[in-house]
Write a protein that holds these residues in place. Structure first.
Motif, PDB file in Angstrom:
ATOM      1  N   GLU A 156     -15.773   3.091   0.228  1.00 35.65           N
ATOM      2  CA  GLU A 156     -13.602   2.985  -0.111  1.00 35.65           C
ATOM      3  C   GLU A 156     -13.154   3.536  -1.513  1.00 35.65           C
ATOM      4  O   GLU A 156     -12.851   4.673  -0.804  1.00 35.65           O
ATOM      5  N   PHE A 157     -14.211   3.919  -2.011  1.00 35.37           N
ATOM      6  CA  PHE A 157     -14.266   4.924  -3.190  1.00 35.37           C
ATOM      7  C   PHE A 157     -14.781   6.340  -2.255  1.00 35.37           C
ATOM      8  O   PHE A 157     -13.715   7.062  -3.014  1.00 35.37           O
TER       9      PHE A 157
ATOM     10  N   SER B 294      -8.317   6.335   7.878  1.00 37.99           N
ATOM     11  CA  SER B 294      -7.465   6.728   6.310  1.00 37.99           C
ATOM     12  C   SER B 294      -7.216   8.015   7.301  1.00 37.99           C
ATOM     13  O   SER B 294      -6.406   8.897   6.566  1.00 37.99           O
ATOM     14  N   LEU B 295      -7.863   8.049   8.439  1.00 41.64           N
ATOM     15  CA  LEU B 295      -7.373   9.622   8.717  1.00 41.64           C
ATOM     16  C   LEU B 295      -5.639   9.841  10.138  1.00 41.64           C
ATOM     17  O   LEU B 295      -5.798   8.393  10.078  1.00 41.64           O
TER      18      LEU B 295
ATOM     19  N   THR C 264     -12.073  -3.197   5.309  1.00 39.55           N
ATOM     20  CA  THR C 264     -12.242  -2.379   4.719  1.00 39.55           C
ATOM     21  C   THR C 264     -10.081  -2.193   4.172  1.00 39.55           C
ATOM     22  O   THR C 264      -8.862  -3.106   4.577  1.00 39.55           O
ATOM     23  N   LEU C 265      -9.924  -1.438   2.982  1.00 31.68           N
ATOM     24  CA  LEU C 265      -8.739  -1.466   2.172  1.00 31.68           C
ATOM     25  C   LEU C 265      -7.948  -1.130   3.431  1.00 31.68           C
ATOM     26  O   LEU C 265      -6.576  -1.251   3.797  1.00 31.68           O
ATOM     27  N   TRP C 266      -8.428   0.111   4.081  1.00 35.05           N
ATOM     28  CA  TRP C 266      -7.742   0.436   5.091  1.00 35.05           C
ATOM     29  C   TRP C 266      -7.418  -0.240   6.552  1.00 35.05           C
ATOM     30  O   TRP C 266      -5.373  -0.611   7.054  1.00 35.05           O
ATOM     31  N   GLU C 267      -7.955  -1.182   7.028  1.00 28.89           N
ATOM     32  CA  GLU C 267      -7.047  -2.660   7.686  1.00 28.89           C
ATOM     33  C   GLU C 267      -6.788  -3.148   7.447  1.00 28.89           C
ATOM     34  O   GLU C 267      -5.733  -3.639   8.190  1.00 28.89           O
ATOM     35  N   LYS C 268      -6.491  -3.268   5.702  1.00 26.12           N
ATOM     36  CA  LYS C 268      -5.806  -4.206   5.345  1.00 26.12           C
ATOM     37  C   LYS C 268      -4.089  -4.015   4.837  1.00 26.12           C
ATOM     38  O   LYS C 268      -3.468  -4.310   4.823  1.00 26.12           O
ATOM     39  N   SER C 269      -4.340  -2.559   4.741  1.00 24.30           N
ATOM     40  CA  SER C 269      -3.080  -1.510   4.538  1.00 24.30           C
ATOM     41  C   SER C 269      -1.588  -2.266   5.421  1.00 24.30           C
ATOM     42  O   SER C 269      -1.696  -1.717   6.669  1.00 24.30           O
ATOM     43  N   ARG C 270      -0.601  -2.207   4.609  1.00 28.44           N
ATOM     44  CA  ARG C 270       1.075  -2.586   5.760  1.00 28.44           C
ATOM     45  C   ARG C 270       1.625  -1.282   5.316  1.00 28.44           C
ATOM     46  O   ARG C 270       1.966  -1.941   3.430  1.00 28.44           O
ATOM     47  N   ARG C 271       1.934  -0.441   5.816  1.00 29.56           N
ATOM     48  CA  ARG C 271       2.650   0.328   5.293  1.00 29.56           C
ATOM     49  C   ARG C 271       3.995  -0.531   4.000  1.00 29.56           C
ATOM     50  O   ARG C 271       5.017  -1.311   4.794  1.00 29.56           O
ATOM     51  N   GLY C 272       4.450  -0.248   3.371  1.00 28.59           N
ATOM     52  CA  GLY C 272       6.137  -0.595   2.248  1.00 28.59           C
ATOM     53  C   GLY C 272       5.246  -1.413   1.273  1.00 28.59           C
ATOM     54  O   GLY C 272       6.382  -1.636   0.791  1.00 28.59           O
ATOM     55  N   THR C 273       3.929  -2.127   1.860  1.00 29.89           N
ATOM     56  CA  THR C 273       3.759  -3.109   0.457  1.00 29.89           C
ATOM     57  C   THR C 273       3.959  -3.287  -0.531  1.00 29.89           C
ATOM     58  O   THR C 273       3.321  -1.819  -1.098  1.00 29.89           O
ATOM     59  N   LYS C 274       4.558  -3.322  -1.480  1.00 32.71           N
ATOM     60  CA  LYS C 274       4.366  -2.932  -2.863  1.00 32.71           C
ATOM     61  C   LYS C 274       2.820  -3.789  -3.771  1.00 32.71           C
ATOM     62  O   LYS C 274       2.602  -4.913  -3.586  1.00 32.71           O
TER      63      LYS C 274
ATOM     64  N   GLU D 267      -1.968   0.811   1.075  1.00 32.90           N
ATOM     65  CA  GLU D 267      -0.913   0.107   0.304  1.00 32.90           C
ATOM     66  C   GLU D 267      -0.524  -1.827   0.583  1.00 32.90           C
ATOM     67  O   GLU D 267      -1.032  -2.373   1.798  1.00 32.90           O
ATOM     68  N   LEU D 268      -1.139  -2.334  -0.825  1.00 31.92           N
ATOM     69  CA  LEU D 268      -1.417  -3.771  -0.539  1.00 31.92           C
ATOM     70  C   LEU D 268      -0.771  -4.464  -1.561  1.00 31.92           C
ATOM     71  O   LEU D 268      -0.541  -3.760  -2.497  1.00 31.92           O
ATOM     72  N   SER D 269      -0.510  -5.649  -1.302  1.00 30.77           N
ATOM     73  CA  SER D 269      -0.294  -6.663  -2.129  1.00 30.77           C
ATOM     74  C   SER D 269      -1.205  -6.928  -3.822  1.00 30.77           C
ATOM     75  O   SER D 269      -2.416  -6.895  -3.647  1.00 30.77           O
TER      76      SER D 269
END
Lengths: 456, 499
Positions: A119-120, B498-499, B23-33, B63-65
């Motif tokens: 991830e990094f 991420s792409l 992964t972080l990108w799997e969990k990411s939701r656009r607009g999360t602060k 983008e995650l909390s």
């Protein structure tokens, strides 16, 4: 005193019996007897040990003699930047599973660590606009030196060109690394305006060149324009390297967009403390075609024998433990934990937070510049060049004396450039303001500079 | 959760693998602060910067909390093993306990928040601490001067090689461009030599695994700049002929370098300087208990004799009339990295030396020897060991007999993971076929060693009885064996999402 040895005397006795020895000292029979070398420092210098409380008190006493950021507000950068660090970062990276693990040679027992490295690599690649990143190198300076070595090996050429906009300290580290390799190192001067010019670059680019290295932003804070540089270099078969501050890349055009082949950086500005200079975090990113050339660990995505996605260290055939003297580099230990800290910060701030912080640095530095250059006899050395969060201030009195004056009054002011660049830089200092500086702090610094000028 | 058959001990039962973490990108939701950073609206700034100097779109970062980020990395930590969670007998790496009190030192604001370009009067406490660190290391190594600059052991080796070059240049001796390295050495030794622009000549080991005196004699010449030796060697053996070797190298006019990766075996007992070494590096992340952080940061201070001190990397900490400052001496090989060194790591190492003191440090090595020899004896007869008699802080076993069953040392290592440990180092040193290198360190209890020995014996019996079972190991880890060949064929080094 404590040695963190868990044995009871009975256990030690049983163990010795099992080994067939009478005394623990008998274990030393395998070592030869020696006499102290004449003049060597005495072992008793090490002292008799101390307990936890005494130890922490001793360190606290030393720390008190330092003017850290709480005692001197930081208006200095030059490669080390005072940024916001979320509290969650320290809590997460100090977890023992990360802190006390080794390089993840056994992937099945290191999936969390490998995923964090993966991830990094992803985050850094996207920030730099490049295809890939490694797991880290020692620091920004050594990362750049290693990148130059890649270019030399890739092209088989023995001349490199470094921008004067690179931190002189980093240029010197490149010199040290190239010491044994008979490489000619040329310098591309920054023009009078604080930016390099296409003409002076063209003069120095030909088919003997392995690579050119530019900086984003420059050591002097200016933002260089690399339009056409990639084509020029690729036209003669040379590589285009950029050394970029990752904090700035949340806003500025990326090495990938400029067409760089390899880009490096100092990851400290991604939310690592100033740390008295280390450990820092060497970043290296590259285009995909150089994947087998770059040094350092790489974590890759693959599948396990039962088809689950998983992570593993990959392309290890590049590395010293396999290739020995034919390896891409000697690097073994790197800065993985600091990479995880940078990743955690990036995840906590998100793309919006990073851009907000970078914009805050830009705004504060420009506010500071506007107010300092409004003082009589003070000018920006490169008034017409766009700059990011650093700028060179020029005045008649000695910058060293000003630094002293400010430090005594609780401000770490601009870095005096004379000790680094020579006597013609006596009145010049390199100032920085990051997103964490407040209006009051900026006002205080400006007032004190005004006061200094009045007295000198 | 995935269920797999567990056939350890011949009994079949079903166990579950812990779930993997997206992964972080799997969990990411656009607009999360996430965390609110100080700063300002980027749009307002962007309009003031020339457009060709701006990036065209924001980086694709997750983008995650804050809570989501905390859970993500906490879960990742659960999928990894450290010394804090598991016995880690990884030979050559000295994975000992990293005392928690040392974690507090880098948190002291006076060090953590100190700018490295601070004027020297504002960093007197730091320079004093580093100066004491240099002195303490010098007395431990028996050397005259120490540099704290190297960021790791391999970086220290590079420093040593550049110092040796400078030394011979200063003597106008341009013929010495060759470094001799035993075939049992760490891979970093030859790789560092290559980076330093000198050629490498490999010295063969004798049948006992030690450096062969005749091979060394044959290899030494007027071209030899330096001989790099690991003490004790990578078999965990103290070279029987070390004194003769040192005398040979000296009479050939070459320098002697000690790779101190194995210094945990004789700290406070024997000093490299007293043995006759000219240049020595040690690894603070091994011997001096600074945590290895999943691959770093480390630190690799280098000690040298008085003759070589002028060539040490810059900057140097100088003490004059009770004040400290940094200086760049004329003869130095130059800076090896940014700033002074990995100071927060070095302060931990200093804390460790200060806390244990002279006799505590000596105890560390005594008990490292005790634990290694005890475990060696417990494993006697389980697998053949390379070398005889007492070992130092580690020993090397060979799993070669299992190759008849199509098994490798790495298969044994995977089964060890299932038994609830990290694995020993496998396939190193290269001179031992199917090597398993075991280093228990002094901080493990007798009980842990007893349990590990029992489990290790059981695993080897299983390898003889039902070798196929080992090929399916590990079964209790979050994943089974990764497809490493596939990973290297078409490397995926960033998250495709991420792409």
């Amino acid at each position: 005193m404590a040695s963190f040895i868990p044995h009871t005397p009975e256990e030690t006795g049983e163990m010795l019996t099992r080994i067939g020895l009478k005394s623990i000292e008998d274990l030393l029979l395998q070592f030869p007897a020696t006499n102290p070398r004449p003049g060597a420092p005495d072992l008793s210098l090490l002292g008799e040990g101390m307990d936890e409380r005494a130890l922490l008190r001793w360190f606290a006493g030393l720390a008190e003699k330092n003017k850290d950021a709480s005692r001197a507000v930081v208006f200095r950068g030059a490669g080390s930047y005072d940024h916001f660090i979320p509290s969650a970062t320290g809590a997460l990276v100090s977890r023992g599973e990360f802190l006390t693990s080794y390089t993840p040679y056994q992937p099945e027992a290191s999936q969390g660590l490998l995923q964090a490295i993966f991830e990094f690599q992803t985050a850094i690649s996207r920030l730099y606009g490049m295809d890939l990143s490694n797991a880290s190198l020692y620091d920004g300076a050594t990362a750049l030196a290693e990148a130059v070595l890649v270019a030399i090996r890739e092209t088989g050429r023995s001349r490199i060109l470094l921008s004067e906009g690179l931190d002189p300290m980093i240029r010197e580290v490149v010199h040290t690394y190239l010491e044994g390799l008979s490489i000619k190192i040329d310098l591309l001067p920054l023009g009078q305006g604080g930016q390099s010019t296409p003409e002076s670059l063209k003069e120095r680019v030909d088919e003997s060149l392995a690579c050119f290295v530019g900086a984003i932003p420059t050591f002097f804070g200016t933002i260089d324009d690399f339009n056409g540089v990639a084509d020029l270099l690729h036209g003669v078969g040379a590589l285009f390297l950029l050394h970029a501050n990752p904090h700035a890349l949340a806003l500025l055009r990326t090495p990938g967009e400029w067409g760089a082949d390899i880009a490096t950086g100092e990851g400290q500005s991604l939310g690592l403390p100033l740390s008295s200079g280390g450990p820092y975090l060497g970043l290296m990113t590259a285009r995909k075609k150089y994947v087998r050339r770059i040094p350092g660990r790489l974590a890759g995505l693959t599948k396990d024998s039962e088809g689950r996605p998983c992570f593993v260290l990959t392309l290890q055939a590049r590395e010293q433990h396999i290739r020995r003297e034919k390896a891409n580099s000697n690097i073994c230990s790197n800065e993985t934990l600091l990479g995880i800290a940078a990743l955690v910060n990036m995840a906590l701030l998100g793309p919006g937070g990073l851009a907000r912080a970078a914009a805050g640095s830009w705004k504060n530095a420009h506010e500071l510049e506007k107010r300092l250059t409004a003082l009589p006899g003070v000018r920006n050395l490169f008034p017409d060049a766009p700059f990011f969060h650093e700028f060179v201030l020029e005045m008649t009195p000695s910058a060293k004396r000003m630094s002293q004056f400010l430090l005594e009054r609780g401000i770490l002011g601009g870095l005096p450039l004379e000790p680094i660049l020579g006597s013609s830089w006596s009145g010049r200092s390199l100032w920085c303001a990051t997103e964490v500086r407040t209006e009051e702090e900026i006002s205080q610094a400006v007032d004190l500079v005004r006061e200094f000028l009045r007295q000198h | 959760m995935t269920q797999v058959e567990d056939i350890r001990d011949g009994e079949e039962r079903v166990i579950e693998r812990p779930p993997m973490e997206p992964t972080l990108w799997e969990k990411s939701r656009r607009g999360t602060k996430g965390v609110c950073s100080p700063g300002t609206d980027p749009q307002a700034v962007a309009i003031k910067i020339p457009a060709q100097l701006l990036r065209s779109e924001p980086p694709s970062l997750p983008e995650l909390s804050e809570l989501e980020v905390v859970r993500h990395f906490t879960r990742l930590s659960h999928l990894s093993r450290g010394v804090d969670t598991h016995f880690y007998p990884l030979g050559s790496c000295t994975m000992k306990y990293n005392p928690k009190v040392m974690d507090r030192i880098p948190e002291i604001p006076g060090f953590r928040d100190l700018h490295p370009r601070m004027d020297s009067e504002g960093m007197q406490g730091l320079l004093e601490a580093l100066s004491i660190c240099e002195e303490s290391l010098a007395s431990l190594m028996g050397m005259d001067a120490v540099t704290l600059a190297p960021a790791a052991g391999a970086h220290g080796e590079l420093a040593g090689i550049l110092i040796a070059r400078r030394y011979f240049e200063s003597k106008k001796d341009r013929t010495r461009t060759e470094i001799l390295i035993p075939d049992s050495a760490h891979g970093t030794n030859p790789a560092s030599a290559a980076m330093g622009g000198v050629s490498v000549r490999v010295v063969a080991s004798g049948p006992d695994g030690g450096v062969d005196l005749d091979s060394l004699r044959d290899a030494l010449s007027e071209r030899t700049a330096m001989v790099m030796m690991t003490v004790p060697n990578t078999l965990g053996l103290f070279e029987k002929n070390l004194k003769e070797m040192i005398a040979l190298v000296r009479s050939a006019g070459a320098l002697l370098y000690m790779d101190g990766a194995n210094f945990n075996a004789f700290m406070g007992v024997l000093r490299p300087g007293d043995l006759g070494f000219d240049i020595v590096h040690i690894n603070t992340h091994k011997t001096l208990a600074t945590p290895h952080g999943g691959g770093g940061p480390g630190s690799g201070p280098v000690g040298v004799t008085r003759e070589l001190a002028p060539f040490l990397p810059s900057p140097r900490v100088i003490k004059e009339e009770g004040r400290y400052r940094l200086a760049n001496p004329e003869g130095s090989i130059g800076p090896l990295r940014s700033f002074i060194g990995s100071t927060l790591v070095l302060l931990r190492a200093l804390g460790y030396m200060k806390m244990l003191g002279k006799s505590g440090l000596r105890d560390v090595s005594l008990y490292a020897l005790l634990n290694a020899n005890y475990l060696r004896v417990l494993l006697d007869g389980v697998l053949p060991r390379k070398g005889e008699g007492l070992c130092a802080h580690e020993f090397v076993l060979s799993a070669k007999e299992f190759s008849n069953h199509g098994l490798h040392a790495s298969d044994v290592a995977k089964e060890i993971l299932d038994a609830g440990y990290y694995a020993p180092t496998v396939s190193f040193p290269l001179i031992v076929p199917e090597a398993l290198m075991v280093e228990p360190t002094e901080t493990e209890s007798k009980e842990t060693l007893d349990r590990f020995a029992r489990d290790f014996r059981t695993i080897c019996e299983k390898a003889r009885r039902s070798p196929e079972a080992l090929k399916g190991a590990p079964r209790r880890t979050p994943v089974s064996r990764p497809d490493e060949v596939g990973a290297a064929r078409d490397p995926i080094l960033t998250d495709p999402r991420s792409l």
